[in-house]
Design a protein around this motif. Structure first.
Motif, mmCIF file in Angstrom:
data_model
loop_
_atom_site.group_PDB
_atom_site.id
_atom_site.type_symbol
_atom_site.label_atom_id
_atom_site.label_comp_id
_atom_site.label_asym_id
_atom_site.label_seq_id
_atom_site.Cartn_x
_atom_site.Cartn_y
_atom_site.Cartn_z
ATOM 1 N N UNK A 46 -15.963 -19.492 -24.524
ATOM 2 C CA UNK A 46 -15.748 -18.085 -24.140
ATOM 3 C C UNK A 46 -16.575 -17.163 -25.041
ATOM 4 N N UNK A 47 -16.702 -17.552 -26.298
ATOM 5 C CA UNK A 47 -17.455 -16.719 -27.262
ATOM 6 C C UNK A 47 -18.970 -16.829 -27.079
ATOM 7 N N UNK A 48 -19.402 -17.837 -26.334
ATOM 8 C CA UNK A 48 -20.846 -18.000 -26.103
ATOM 9 C C UNK A 48 -21.305 -17.296 -24.830
ATOM 10 N N UNK A 49 -20.368 -16.933 -23.969
ATOM 11 C CA UNK A 49 -20.748 -16.301 -22.700
ATOM 12 C C UNK A 49 -21.504 -15.004 -22.967
ATOM 13 N N UNK A 50 -22.626 -14.841 -22.317
ATOM 14 C CA UNK A 50 -23.418 -13.620 -22.465
ATOM 15 C C UNK A 50 -24.327 -13.616 -23.675
ATOM 16 N N UNK A 51 -24.155 -14.595 -24.539
ATOM 17 C CA UNK A 51 -24.890 -14.640 -25.807
ATOM 18 C C UNK A 51 -26.170 -15.475 -25.626
ATOM 19 N N UNK A 52 -27.256 -15.073 -26.278
ATOM 20 C CA UNK A 52 -28.544 -15.751 -26.089
ATOM 21 C C UNK A 52 -28.486 -17.211 -26.540
ATOM 22 N N UNK A 53 -29.488 -17.961 -26.113
ATOM 23 C CA UNK A 53 -29.520 -19.402 -26.404
ATOM 24 C C UNK A 53 -29.504 -19.659 -27.910
ATOM 25 N N UNK A 54 -30.380 -18.977 -28.644
ATOM 26 C CA UNK A 54 -30.481 -19.229 -30.092
ATOM 27 C C UNK A 54 -29.205 -18.787 -30.819
ATOM 28 N N UNK A 59 -24.009 -20.171 -33.596
ATOM 29 C CA UNK A 59 -22.540 -20.156 -33.649
ATOM 30 C C UNK A 59 -21.974 -21.575 -33.701
ATOM 31 N N UNK A 60 -22.504 -22.461 -32.849
ATOM 32 C CA UNK A 60 -22.012 -23.847 -32.829
ATOM 33 C C UNK A 60 -22.248 -24.514 -34.190
ATOM 34 N N UNK A 61 -23.435 -24.283 -34.761
ATOM 35 C CA UNK A 61 -23.735 -24.882 -36.072
ATOM 36 C C UNK A 61 -22.769 -24.350 -37.136
ATOM 37 N N UNK A 62 -22.458 -23.045 -37.025
ATOM 38 C CA UNK A 62 -21.520 -22.447 -37.990
ATOM 39 C C UNK A 62 -20.128 -23.086 -37.846
ATOM 40 N N UNK A 63 -19.657 -23.192 -36.587
ATOM 41 C CA UNK A 63 -18.330 -23.785 -36.353
ATOM 42 C C UNK A 63 -18.277 -25.231 -36.843
ATOM 43 N N UNK A 173 -19.712 -7.638 -15.395
ATOM 44 C CA UNK A 173 -19.825 -8.620 -16.478
ATOM 45 C C UNK A 173 -18.658 -9.599 -16.517
ATOM 46 N N UNK A 174 -18.954 -10.865 -16.867
ATOM 47 C CA UNK A 174 -17.878 -11.862 -17.043
ATOM 48 C C UNK A 174 -17.671 -12.225 -18.511
ATOM 49 N N UNK A 175 -18.403 -11.568 -19.426
ATOM 50 C CA UNK A 175 -18.334 -11.949 -20.842
ATOM 51 C C UNK A 175 -17.881 -10.777 -21.705
ATOM 52 N N UNK A 197 -9.623 -12.235 -21.227
ATOM 53 C CA UNK A 197 -10.898 -12.486 -21.902
ATOM 54 C C UNK A 197 -11.809 -11.274 -21.897
ATOM 55 N N UNK A 198 -11.374 -10.174 -21.250
ATOM 56 C CA UNK A 198 -12.303 -9.065 -21.007
ATOM 57 C C UNK A 198 -11.691 -7.737 -21.436
ATOM 58 N N UNK A 199 -11.657 -7.535 -22.735
ATOM 59 C CA UNK A 199 -11.048 -6.315 -23.289
ATOM 60 C C UNK A 199 -12.053 -5.156 -23.227
ATOM 61 N N UNK A 200 -11.528 -3.982 -22.877
ATOM 62 C CA UNK A 200 -12.378 -2.793 -22.933
ATOM 63 C C UNK A 200 -13.126 -2.487 -21.654
ATOM 64 N N UNK A 201 -12.862 -3.259 -20.593
ATOM 65 C CA UNK A 201 -13.487 -2.961 -19.298
ATOM 66 C C UNK A 201 -12.680 -1.851 -18.601
#
Ligand code: BG6
Ligand code: MG
Length: 215
Positions: A46-54, A59-63, A173-175, A197-201
């Motif tokens: 869910x945290x990766x949605x909308x976020x660029x590939x790099x 984020x995955x490496x950090x987790x 938007x879905x992210x 998952x969609x706060x502030x819409x």
């Protein structure tokens, strides 16, 4: 609350809004994470949605608590994209999400401008495979933006290309990152998916078909 009367342009996110590709991003990231020994969950995704590939990889490496060289990161990104492209190879108009085509047609009929505001570098190929590219008056994708959502760059570029002030633009938007980006751009925004998952819409709808009668 959304004010539909002031909308002169609609800016669509792509993955998970127009086309059912979010699941393939998930599957490809899952495969990559498993290879790194990290158990990647749907909540992480869910945290990766909308976020660029790099930025997604970072984020995955950090987790996972891992550090990689630039060379290793490039290699991981290339693999992720290869797996993703293999998963979407058979993509066709049947993969358009419910209501996508009806809404695009309605907006075009009403003379409301249509833009794409996507983080994906694969966006053009997806619009071609699903045969909706001709509906767009402006195409802003991951190849032309520097800053990943929640930065508003992608949507501001869309508005600028259309020549329409942000206040007259509506983003779909879905992210969460995309909702935040639209708000930062000073645009109205509708979330597509689950409210949790969609706060502030301005509002959240389960699918685009619900919006066809609003225009
Ligand atoms: C976004 C997706 O649309 O595009 C993300 O929501 C994805 O999951 C991002 O990482 C970048 O996509 P691509 O196709 O350039 O790897
Ligand atoms: Mg999306």
């Amino acid at each position: 609350m959304i004010n539909y009367n002031t909308v002169k342009a609609v800016i669509f996110d792509l993955d998970g809004v127009l086309v059912d590709t979010a699941i393939y991003h998930f599957q490809a990231w899952h495969r990559l994470a498993e290879g790194l020994g990290y158990s990647f969950s749907i909540v992480d995704n869910e945290q990766l949605k909308g976020v660029s590939r790099i930025e997604s990889l970072e984020l995955i490496l950090k987790w996972a608590g891992l550090e990689k060289s630039d060379h290793e990161k490039a290699d991981l990104l290339a693999h992720k994209n290869q797996w993703y492209l293999a998963l979407i190879e058979q993509l066709n108009p049947d993969h358009l999400l419910s209501g996508s085509l009806d809404l695009l047609k309605k907006l075009q009929d009403k003379g409301i401008k249509i833009a794409l505001g996507s983080a994906s570098k694969n966006a053009m190929g997806i619009l071609e495979k699903t045969e909706i590219i001709s509906y767009f008056d402006a195409l802003i994708d991951g190849n032309v933006v520097q800053l990943s959502k929640p930065n508003p760059e992608v949507f501001l570029k869309g508005a600028e290309t259309l020549g329409i002030e942000p206040a007259y633009c509506l983003v779909l938007e879905d992210a969460q990152a995309g909702i935040d980006a639209a708000n930062a751009a000073g645009m109205q925004v509708i979330g597509v998916g689950q409210e949790a998952h969609l706060k502030g819409a301005g509002m959240v709808v389960p699918e685009l078909g619900v919006l066809v009668d609003k225009f």
